[in-house]
Scaffold this motif. Structure first.
Motif, short mmCIF file in Angstrom:
data_model
loop_
_atom_site.label_atom_id
_atom_site.label_comp_id
_atom_site.label_asym_id
_atom_site.label_seq_id
_atom_site.Cartn_x
_atom_site.Cartn_y
_atom_site.Cartn_z
N GLY A 29 -5.61 -10.12 31.96
CA GLY A 29 -6.34 -10.83 33.00
C GLY A 29 -7.84 -10.76 32.85
N GLY A 30 -8.31 -10.26 31.73
CA GLY A 30 -9.75 -10.14 31.53
C GLY A 30 -10.36 -11.41 30.96
N PHE A 31 -11.65 -11.46 31.02
CA PHE A 31 -12.38 -12.60 30.50
C PHE A 31 -13.33 -12.06 29.43
N TYR A 32 -13.01 -12.33 28.18
CA TYR A 32 -13.72 -11.70 27.08
C TYR A 32 -14.49 -12.75 26.30
N ALA A 33 -15.76 -12.52 26.11
CA ALA A 33 -16.57 -13.46 25.34
C ALA A 33 -16.81 -12.92 23.94
N LEU A 34 -16.55 -13.75 22.96
CA LEU A 34 -16.83 -13.39 21.57
C LEU A 34 -18.10 -14.11 21.15
N LEU A 35 -19.07 -13.33 20.72
CA LEU A 35 -20.32 -13.90 20.27
C LEU A 35 -20.50 -13.58 18.81
N GLY A 36 -21.30 -14.39 18.16
CA GLY A 36 -21.58 -14.08 16.76
C GLY A 36 -22.16 -15.29 16.09
N PRO A 37 -22.94 -15.07 15.04
CA PRO A 37 -23.53 -16.22 14.35
C PRO A 37 -22.47 -17.06 13.68
N SER A 38 -22.85 -18.26 13.28
CA SER A 38 -21.93 -19.17 12.61
C SER A 38 -21.38 -18.53 11.34
N GLY A 39 -20.07 -18.61 11.17
CA GLY A 39 -19.45 -18.04 9.98
C GLY A 39 -19.13 -16.57 10.10
N SER A 40 -19.23 -16.02 11.32
CA SER A 40 -19.01 -14.59 11.47
C SER A 40 -17.53 -14.25 11.63
N GLY A 41 -16.68 -15.26 11.74
CA GLY A 41 -15.25 -14.98 11.81
C GLY A 41 -14.62 -15.13 13.18
#
Ligand code: ATP
Ligand code: MG
Lengths: 351, 295
Positions: A29-41
């Motif tokens: 039930g969590g809200f998780y944001a994935l951040l990262g530069p382009s091409g980071s996977g």
């Protein structure tokens, strides 16, 4: 619903290591944001979670069950693709209805729920259009509606709002958060918009070169970045390079900066300070004893409506200071000013 | 005003030259088609209304009898239906065999293996058609390769009697025309984004549903193109029916060929060809709405 556990996942394409030893726990039930530069996977990670391809090593569990053990169509995952992946042969309605249709939902219910989803993404009345008759932002919203309409237990969103204008984006953010909270869907979303990541999510992870650099609550990540990269990628940061000496950071010109806790290590060190933590103070101002003080020369003032950015220079370090419009002093380029900030806001980071 | 004039004027002047460049690009191709196809075809059309080959020493006049013959004799109509059925069946079998093959080539196999398998599809194209057909006679004839193989697999299998049957003709034709279907299906399948399939699967669609709702509709242009490319030459084919069909291999195509090669009744052969052509056109006109929707 279901938590998602990613443990020690690695994935390579030929010689290229797209993910290396990534472990993340996505709370139920969590809200998780994935951040990262382009091409980071980021996309690669989402694809492994959805089970479209399998990691070379490591394991992914959804609700305790290994992803590989359940066929794709039984996993109940809503994935919104970065390129939308709308079915070009179907109308907007049929696209959104697809997930319900394959579940043999009664027709009347399909109609109601698709209508609801389209209204949510502000696309009521577009039912009969084909994807190629839509604008980029409209396509993106159809993809979003399609991913959420069948209430999956896990929602994977690959840059769900990137093509929308600001007003629409803010509206969608509110709606997304509302559904997510109401239905309790475990949501993982990729974004390039740091503000979106910080406001929406209850946990944020930063990926770089296929590695998870740091994760935590938005506040933790913002206030205590562990690396210079995380500090600058998520928000703005002034980086001070110096030498740790007697628990303090000694800059090249001899200025000494105190940190939250005395520096334990010695040798070359970098500290980050958020631009809005720094104040431009009068020479005569009384400062508390735990303040750091620095002299700098103003180079430029950038007006941004409700706020101002001052670009300054101290030796060969450029600095940036934010001030609310209300509090802004009228300063001229070339003027020498005095900067002060709390030592607790000086965060040691890995370069 | 002056500014907008100078910006629009070149665009307006540009348009005619656009039409000219279209003409310039397509013109030579059309000229070639007119000279090589339309002119001989027109001559044949003229022949089809004559009572005999217009050679010196022969007595000929203009007549409709070649066309009326088709409608007066059941024989020709039966043949026409037989040929159409052959066209449908061969196209259908090519689809049934070729589509899965194209799917595997386009979606499952990657890299060098794909090239190798592709080559295996293309190679029959490179070999001489006559050789291809005759090699089938070796396979299909009584006590031929196929029967011996089956006999080895299941001792006491007996005889298939495939040679000189309708089925033998279908087998030979399917083999000859299969590459068309594989290539056209491959092209339209490879334009389908793999993400669409993943998306559909993640939304809960079974493989069959994905095939029915996503893959087949999106590859329909290729299937239709392949079917048309196969159907048209098959209904006029004569070599495979003759060699593999024997006495059973009488189709409209073989009868037309007879008129030109052995009976020497060119006008009748020409008339039958044009009736066949008209028939194909009528079929396409009837199916036009479906074909258009498909592509
Ligand atoms: N199928 C593939 N074959 C080879 N390399 C791939 C493949 N998919 C991804 N990669 C590589 O893996 C890396 C990570 O790709 P990925 O799509 O996960 O990036 P991303 O973080 O989503 O980037 P973006 O923000 O631009 O979408 C990239 O360098 C990419 O080139
Ligand atoms: Mg991506």
């Amino acid at each position: 619903m279901a938590s998602v556990t990613v443990s020690h996942v690695s994935k390579s394409f030929g010689d290229f290591q797209a993910l290396s030893d990534v472990s993340i726990e996505f709370a139920d039930g969590g809200f998780y944001a994935l951040l990262g530069p382009s091409g980071s996977g980021k996309t690669t990670l989402l694809r492994q979670i959805a089970g479209f391809s399998f990691p070379d090593s490591g394991e992914i569990r959804i609700g305790g069950e290994a992803v590989e053990s359940v066929p794709v169509e039984k996993r109940n995952i809503g994935m919104m693709f970065q390129n939308y992946a709308l079915f070009p042969n179907m109308s907007v309605f049929d696209n959104v209805a697809f997930g319900l249709m394959v579940r043999d939902t009664p027709r009347s219910e399909i109609k109601a729920r698709v209508g609801e989803a389209l209204e949510l993404v502000r696309l009521s009345g577009y039912d009969e259009r084909k994807p190629h008759q839509l604008s980029g932002g409209q396509r993106q919203r159809v993809a979003l509606a399609r991913a959420i309409v069948f209430r999956p237990q896990v929602l994977l969103l690959d840059e769900p709002l990137s093509a929308l204008d600001k007003a629409l984006r803010l509206g969608m953010q509110v709606e997304l958060k509302r559904i997510q909270r109401e239905v309790g869907i475990t949501t993982i979303f990729v974004t390039h918009d740091q503000e979106e990541a910080l406001t929406l999510s209850d946990k944020v992870g930063v990926l770089k070169d296929g590695k998870l650099l740091q994760e935590g609550t938005p506040r933790e990540l913002y206030e205590r970045p562990r690396t210079a990269f995380a500090a600058t990628f998520l928000g703005d940061a002034n980086l001070f390079n110096g030498i740790a000496d007697d628990g303090e950071l000694a800059l090249a010109d001899g200025t000494r900066l105190r940190t939250l806790e005395p520096l334990a290590r010695s040798g070359r060190m970098t500290c980050a300070v958020r631009p809005e933590k720094i104040a431009i103070v009068e020479d005569s101002a009384q400062l508390s004893s735990d303040s750091n003080v620095l002299e700098a020369e103003l180079e430029q003032t950038i007006f941004a409506g409700n706020s101002l950015s001052y670009l300054l220079r101290h030796g060969d370090t450029s600095l940036r200071v934010f001030a609310q419009n209300r509090a802004a002093a009228d300063l001229q380029p070339g003027q020498r000013v005095r900067l002060a900030w709390c030592s607790a806001d000086t965060i040691p980071v890995e370069a | 005003m002056a500014v907008s004039d100078t910006t629009t004027a070149p665009i307006r002047r540009h348009r005619p030259s656009n039409a000219r460049s279209i003409l310039g690009l397509t013109g030579p191709a059309y000229l070639w088609l007119v000279i090589t196809i339309l002119l001989p075809l027109a001559a044949m059309f003229y022949f089809s209304f004559l009572s005999d080959v217009p050679l010196p020493g022969r007595d000929w006049q203009v007549t409709l009898s070649n066309y009326t013959a088709f409608f007066q004799q059941d024989f020709y109509r039966t043949l026409m239906l037989r040929s159409l059925r052959l066209g449908f069946e061969v196209a259908l079998w090519c689809f049934v065999i070729g589509f899965p093959c194209a799917y595997v080539l386009a979606k499952t196999i990657k890299g060098r293996w794909r090239e190798a398998l592709f080559l295996m599809v293309i190679i029959p194209f490179w070999s001489n058609a006559l050789i291809r057909v005759f090699s089938w006679t070796m396979v299909l004839r009584g006590n031929g390769i196929l029967e011996r193989f089956l006999d080895w697999l299941i001792p006491g299998f007996g005889s298939l009697n495939l040679m000189f049957t309708y089925e033998a003709v279908v087998i030979g034709l399917v083999h000859s025309y299969l590459p068309y279907m594989i290539l056209t299906c491959y092209i339209s399948l490879s334009t389908i984004d793999d993400d669409l399939i993943d998306a559909a699967r993640s939304m809960g669609a079974s493989r069959l549903t994905v095939l029915r709702r996503i893959i087949l509709p999106l590859s329909m242009p290729g299937i239709v193109a392949g079917a048309v490319l196969i159907f048209v030459p098959v209904i006029g084919s004569f070599m495979e029916p003759r060699i593999l069909g024997g006495r059973e291999g009488t189709f409209l195509g073989t009868v037309i060929e007879d008129q030109f090669t052995s009976v020497f009744n060119w006008p009748l052969g020409a008339a039958l060809s044009f009736i066949l052509l008209a028939c194909v056109m009528v079929i396409f006109a009837v199916f036009q709405p479906i074909l258009r929707r498909a592509s």
